[in-house]
Motif scaffolding. Sequence first.
Motif, mmCIF file in Angstrom:
data_model
loop_
_atom_site.group_PDB
_atom_site.id
_atom_site.type_symbol
_atom_site.label_atom_id
_atom_site.label_comp_id
_atom_site.label_asym_id
_atom_site.label_seq_id
_atom_site.Cartn_x
_atom_site.Cartn_y
_atom_site.Cartn_z
ATOM 1 N N GLN A 1 8.063 2.171 -5.857
ATOM 2 C CA GLN A 1 7.070 1.159 -5.510
ATOM 3 C C GLN A 1 6.953 0.081 -6.583
ATOM 4 O OE1 GLN A 1 3.581 3.554 -5.283
ATOM 5 N NE2 GLN A 1 4.110 4.503 -3.327
ATOM 6 N N GLU B 1 6.386 6.502 -6.856
ATOM 7 C CA GLU B 1 5.677 5.462 -7.601
ATOM 8 C C GLU B 1 6.646 4.544 -8.342
ATOM 9 O OE1 GLU B 1 1.423 7.730 -8.475
ATOM 10 O OE2 GLU B 1 3.010 7.760 -10.001
ATOM 11 N N ILE C 1 3.157 0.769 1.787
ATOM 12 C CA ILE C 1 2.863 1.968 1.008
ATOM 13 C C ILE C 1 1.668 2.679 1.611
ATOM 14 C CG2 ILE C 1 2.220 2.862 -1.261
ATOM 15 C CD1 ILE C 1 3.386 0.257 -2.461
ATOM 16 N N ARG D 1 7.483 -7.445 -3.001
ATOM 17 C CA ARG D 1 6.446 -6.456 -2.689
ATOM 18 C C ARG D 1 5.956 -6.577 -1.255
ATOM 19 N NH1 ARG D 1 4.848 -3.817 -7.177
ATOM 20 N NH2 ARG D 1 5.393 -4.749 -9.183
#
Length: 284
Positions: free
Chosen positions: A52, A49, A82, A77
């Motif tokens: 990310q 996480e 993901i 991004r």
Amino acid sequence: MTELAVNVRGLRKRYGDVTAVDDLDLGIRRGEVFGILGPNGAGKTTTVEILQGHRSRDAGEVTVLGADPATGNRRWRARIGIVWQDESAPAELTVRETVSHFARYYPKPRDPEEIISLVGLEKKASSRVKGLSGGQRRRLDVALGVIGGPELLLLDEPTTGFDPAARRQFWDLIRRLSDEGTTIVLTTHYLEEAEALADRLAVIAAGTVVAQGTPAALREEHGTGATVTWTEPDGSPRTERTATPTRTVAELIRRFDGEIPGLTVTRPTLEDVYLRLTGQETSR
């Protein structure tokens, strides 16, 4: 393969009095499949996480595709795919509508029909998400993770709920993406999956990396030697653990002057090494 897609140094994260990640270091090369192993609560999901950009860190340096995830912009991004542990697809849309909708979020998405076929959902393309089985929903989650054509794909327990055939199909997908140059970070509880897919592995326990290397190197460095088993002339079984199994077998050949009854030589598996490194090894 020498440039790092992910570089983590001294990563720390606490939740109140609980330290989830403690001085963790990782270096993941561009184009490799990198597996992260560890028991529940070891810090795997928290680490992913943070990579990310969806969770803050308390300390340490983190670079992902040349940027700090804490300040990554929309363009950054879009370069990352993901697959969450939890389902992310809207229940009322069809598979085709869902994949096509998510494709619009990316500047250069892959063809939705290609991705649907790639994850084995072509026969379910017109079915609503709420009517899919658990394994089929997980395949859809994978499709949403790769629709943007990511440079880096983060997979957190991606094959949970897959039957054996679906898991092998997923492995083929990961190998294909890797061959195309995608860097893949995979957390999994399936040791067979880690060994089949990962170029290198990191084993995490209590929030820190306790071992890192190729599956073969981990077995070699952290295994406890081979186990040689045979049956004595009186019928009694014998077992010996040794770092030199070939020498042990040669001595047995001389002693038995021929075939050795019940001879087996077992080398440590990745599971044996994993259990030992994470403090879960039990005596046999």
